[in-house]
Structures are given as structure tokens and as C-alpha cells.
Design an enzyme around this catalytic site. Sequence first.
Site, PDB file in Angstrom:
ATOM      1  N   SER A   1       0.834  -1.202   0.000  1.00 24.09           N
ATOM      2  CA  SER A   1       0.000   0.000   0.000  1.00 24.09           C
ATOM      3  C   SER A   1       0.868   1.251   0.000  1.00 24.09           C
ATOM      4  O   SER A   1       1.988   1.246   0.533  1.00 24.09           O
ATOM      5  CB  SER A   1      -0.859  -0.023   1.268  1.00 24.09           C
ATOM      6  OG  SER A   1      -1.401   1.246   1.536  1.00 24.09           O
TER       7      SER A   1
ATOM      8  N   THR B   1       0.460   3.434   1.891  1.00 19.95           N
ATOM      9  CA  THR B   1       0.611   3.818   3.294  1.00 19.95           C
ATOM     10  C   THR B   1       2.061   3.642   3.756  1.00 19.95           C
ATOM     11  O   THR B   1       2.477   4.281   4.724  1.00 19.95           O
ATOM     12  CB  THR B   1      -0.375   3.026   4.185  1.00 19.95           C
ATOM     13  OG1 THR B   1      -0.362   3.577   5.498  1.00 19.95           O
ATOM     14  CG2 THR B   1      -0.012   1.564   4.275  1.00 19.95           C
TER      15      THR B   1
ATOM     16  N   TYR C   1      -2.095   0.363  10.388  1.00 18.13           N
ATOM     17  CA  TYR C   1      -2.254  -0.281   9.082  1.00 18.13           C
ATOM     18  C   TYR C   1      -0.939  -0.178   8.294  1.00 18.13           C
ATOM     19  O   TYR C   1      -0.482  -1.147   7.679  1.00 18.13           O
ATOM     20  CB  TYR C   1      -3.402   0.387   8.323  1.00 18.13           C
ATOM     21  CG  TYR C   1      -3.611  -0.157   6.940  1.00 18.13           C
ATOM     22  CD1 TYR C   1      -4.047  -1.454   6.744  1.00 18.13           C
ATOM     23  CD2 TYR C   1      -3.364   0.640   5.813  1.00 18.13           C
ATOM     24  CE1 TYR C   1      -4.232  -1.955   5.465  1.00 18.13           C
ATOM     25  CE2 TYR C   1      -3.551   0.148   4.540  1.00 18.13           C
ATOM     26  CZ  TYR C   1      -3.985  -1.154   4.367  1.00 18.13           C
ATOM     27  OH  TYR C   1      -4.157  -1.643   3.099  1.00 18.13           O
TER      28      TYR C   1
ATOM     29  N   LYS D   1       1.698  -3.246   6.656  1.00 17.37           N
ATOM     30  CA  LYS D   1       2.190  -3.342   5.275  1.00 17.37           C
ATOM     31  C   LYS D   1       3.716  -3.261   5.230  1.00 17.37           C
ATOM     32  O   LYS D   1       4.365  -3.990   4.489  1.00 17.37           O
ATOM     33  CB  LYS D   1       1.559  -2.240   4.416  1.00 17.37           C
ATOM     34  CG  LYS D   1       0.069  -2.424   4.208  1.00 17.37           C
ATOM     35  CD  LYS D   1      -0.230  -3.699   3.436  1.00 17.37           C
ATOM     36  CE  LYS D   1      -1.707  -3.906   3.217  1.00 17.37           C
ATOM     37  NZ  LYS D   1      -1.998  -5.225   2.601  1.00 17.37           N
TER      38      LYS D   1
ATOM     39  N   PHE E   1      -2.539   2.425  -4.366  1.00 23.12           N
ATOM     40  CA  PHE E   1      -2.945   3.714  -3.834  1.00 23.12           C
ATOM     41  C   PHE E   1      -4.360   3.536  -3.247  1.00 23.12           C
ATOM     42  O   PHE E   1      -4.538   2.642  -2.443  1.00 23.12           O
ATOM     43  CB  PHE E   1      -2.690   4.829  -4.855  1.00 23.12           C
ATOM     44  CG  PHE E   1      -1.207   5.164  -4.792  1.00 23.12           C
ATOM     45  CD1 PHE E   1      -0.249   4.221  -5.194  1.00 23.12           C
ATOM     46  CD2 PHE E   1      -0.761   6.322  -4.195  1.00 23.12           C
ATOM     47  CE1 PHE E   1       1.111   4.449  -4.999  1.00 23.12           C
ATOM     48  CE2 PHE E   1       0.601   6.569  -4.019  1.00 23.12           C
ATOM     49  CZ  PHE E   1       1.526   5.628  -4.420  1.00 23.12           C
ATOM     50  N   ASN E   2      -5.342   4.335  -3.531  1.00 23.94           N
ATOM     51  CA  ASN E   2      -6.627   4.174  -2.824  1.00 23.94           C
ATOM     52  C   ASN E   2      -7.655   3.495  -3.723  1.00 23.94           C
ATOM     53  O   ASN E   2      -8.330   4.178  -4.511  1.00 23.94           O
ATOM     54  CB  ASN E   2      -7.133   5.541  -2.346  1.00 23.94           C
ATOM     55  CG  ASN E   2      -6.351   6.065  -1.164  1.00 23.94           C
ATOM     56  OD1 ASN E   2      -5.142   6.266  -1.255  1.00 23.94           O
ATOM     57  ND2 ASN E   2      -7.020   6.261  -0.045  1.00 23.94           N
TER      58      ASN E   2
ATOM     59  N   ASN F   1     -13.130   3.887   5.353  1.00 24.39           N
ATOM     60  CA  ASN F   1     -12.658   4.584   4.156  1.00 24.39           C
ATOM     61  C   ASN F   1     -13.714   5.545   3.615  1.00 24.39           C
ATOM     62  O   ASN F   1     -14.911   5.372   3.849  1.00 24.39           O
ATOM     63  CB  ASN F   1     -12.256   3.580   3.073  1.00 24.39           C
ATOM     64  CG  ASN F   1     -11.039   2.772   3.481  1.00 24.39           C
ATOM     65  OD1 ASN F   1     -11.107   1.560   3.603  1.00 24.39           O
ATOM     66  ND2 ASN F   1      -9.932   3.440   3.729  1.00 24.39           N
TER      67      ASN F   1
ATOM     68  N   ARG G   1      -5.904  12.243  -2.085  1.00 33.09           N
ATOM     69  CA  ARG G   1      -5.488  10.862  -2.327  1.00 33.09           C
ATOM     70  C   ARG G   1      -5.573  10.528  -3.814  1.00 33.09           C
ATOM     71  O   ARG G   1      -6.334  11.140  -4.557  1.00 33.09           O
ATOM     72  CB  ARG G   1      -6.394   9.873  -1.583  1.00 33.09           C
ATOM     73  CG  ARG G   1      -6.421  10.023  -0.064  1.00 33.09           C
ATOM     74  CD  ARG G   1      -5.118   9.577   0.585  1.00 33.09           C
ATOM     75  NE  ARG G   1      -5.223   9.604   2.035  1.00 33.09           N
ATOM     76  CZ  ARG G   1      -5.029  10.684   2.794  1.00 33.09           C
ATOM     77  NH1 ARG G   1      -4.730  11.851   2.233  1.00 33.09           N
ATOM     78  NH2 ARG G   1      -5.124  10.608   4.108  1.00 33.09           N
TER      79      ARG G   1
ATOM     80  N   ASP H   1      -4.013  10.077   9.953  1.00 30.34           N
ATOM     81  CA  ASP H   1      -4.215  10.468   8.552  1.00 30.34           C
ATOM     82  C   ASP H   1      -3.100  11.402   8.106  1.00 30.34           C
ATOM     83  O   ASP H   1      -2.572  12.176   8.916  1.00 30.34           O
ATOM     84  CB  ASP H   1      -5.556  11.192   8.377  1.00 30.34           C
ATOM     85  CG  ASP H   1      -6.711  10.243   8.126  1.00 30.34           C
ATOM     86  OD1 ASP H   1      -6.479   9.014   8.077  1.00 30.34           O
ATOM     87  OD2 ASP H   1      -7.849  10.731   7.986  1.00 30.34           O
TER      88      ASP H   1
END
Length: 234
Positions: free
Chosen positions: A4, A6, A28, A32, A56-57, A77, A109, A173
Amino acid sequence: FSSSCTVYGEPDEVPVTEDSPIGAVNPYGWTKLHGEQVLEAVAAAGGLDVMLLRYFNPIGAHESGLIGEDPNGIPNNLLPYMLQVAVGRRKHLNVYGADYPTPDGTGVRDYIHVVDLAKGHLKALERLDLVHGVSTWNLGTGRGYSVRQMITAFEEVIGRPLPHVFKARRPGDIAQCWSDPSKARDDLGWEAERDLLAMLTDAWRWQSRNPQGYAEDAAATAQPAANTETALAS
Ligand code: UDP
């Protein structure tokens, strides 16, 4: 490995390339990052060749409206939450933070259609020959959208306003992240093809046809079995 974006944490610079610094900023992200690190260690020990696909998202649904996202409990989400507001399951969207250092103050995002993401995997599988050790690819569109832009675009798709209230930032975030997807294009011959309108339209087709997600399907398919039993009993 389904990794991800992330793992880039709070990027100093956008877009992020596969060589951008990594580091987790939430639980999270740690899952990953640790996943990647374990696989890197296995690869270094000569046990595996590894493809790290950094998503990505992912949003959207299959265009048939038959396969979509059905989160358990309260969606974490953005789009799943917006969809549940639109079908009346939740009163309003909470917009977490309007004071980020982004053009309109809300988080930005790189949203990617799930079908494009799936196709990215197929392209990656076709190029297993490229991997000796660990290879990493960003799977994104290269475009960022803010929460406000997402709301406006979604309102056009559903044809009415989406109730929303502004709240404080959500811990963990980040302000903004979007990809440089050129490595996947150059190596794998893959590029995301579906735009934000397609993502939102397909997601809405799924949710509006299945307001309760898969629970309705389960109830519908359970029905004939119950009737059969009744018929047999009588
Ligand atoms: N977001 C929001 N309300 C929600 C869920 C998310 O305002 O109910 C915002 C969040 O702060 C971020 C963006 O929407 O700026 C995308 O959040 P999401 O959780 O979908 O993805 P992630 O933060 O993991 O990239």
C-alpha cells in the site's frame, strides 16, 4: 504482495516514486511495512522472488454492479462511507480535517478503480521474468483528488447533495499522497484507464442496487430453501 501507499507515510514530496522514503504513520501502515520487510528478508535469504505492488486508494466496483465493496461495521474509508450516506444507512459524512496544507484544506489521495488495480496484477503476473529478488511497483493513477472534490464529483453522480459535516483531523491520517505510476507503465505496460467518474458511477451502481451489501443477497438466496422446506413439510 498487496502492499500500500501507506508505506510512504507522510511524504515530503508528491508524487511518490518507488524510491521515495518509507515509514509508517499508523497501525495499518506498520502491517504493510512489516509485510514488505519480511518478504525482503526471505528474498535476501534466497527463498523467493517478490513483487511488491503498492496500491494507492482502491475504490469503485465491477461495472456489472454485481461485485462491490461491503465493509463490516462502520466504514473506515471515504467512499464506502459516502455510499452508505447516499443510501440512507448513515446520516452524514464526517469530513476529517479542512485545515490540511492542501489547496482546499482537505486530504488528497490517488483513487484508483478496483478493476484497473486487478488488471495491474495480471500485467505483473505476465512479467514474473523481471523479478530477481524484490521488485516494487506503484499502482495508482498519478492524480490526486481532495475530499471536497470527491464530494462534489459524487454529488453529480447521485444527482443530489451529500450531507456532510466538517470535523477535526483523524489521528494517523496524512495530508496528501499520490503516485508516480510511470515505473509500472514502463516495466509492466500497465496504466490505469478508468477516471474518477467511472469509479464513482460503478461504485454507486453496486451500492444503489445492493443498499445492504451482500446481506440482501444472502437473505434472498436463503428464501427459496426455506420455502422448499415448508413445501416438503406440508
Ligand atoms: N475521510 C473523511 N471521512 C471519512 C473517511 C475518510 O474525511 O469518513 C478522508 C480522510 O481523512 C482522507 C481521505 O478521506 O483524507 C481518504 O481516507 P481513506 O480512509 O479512504 O484512505 P486513507 O486515509 O487510508 O488513504
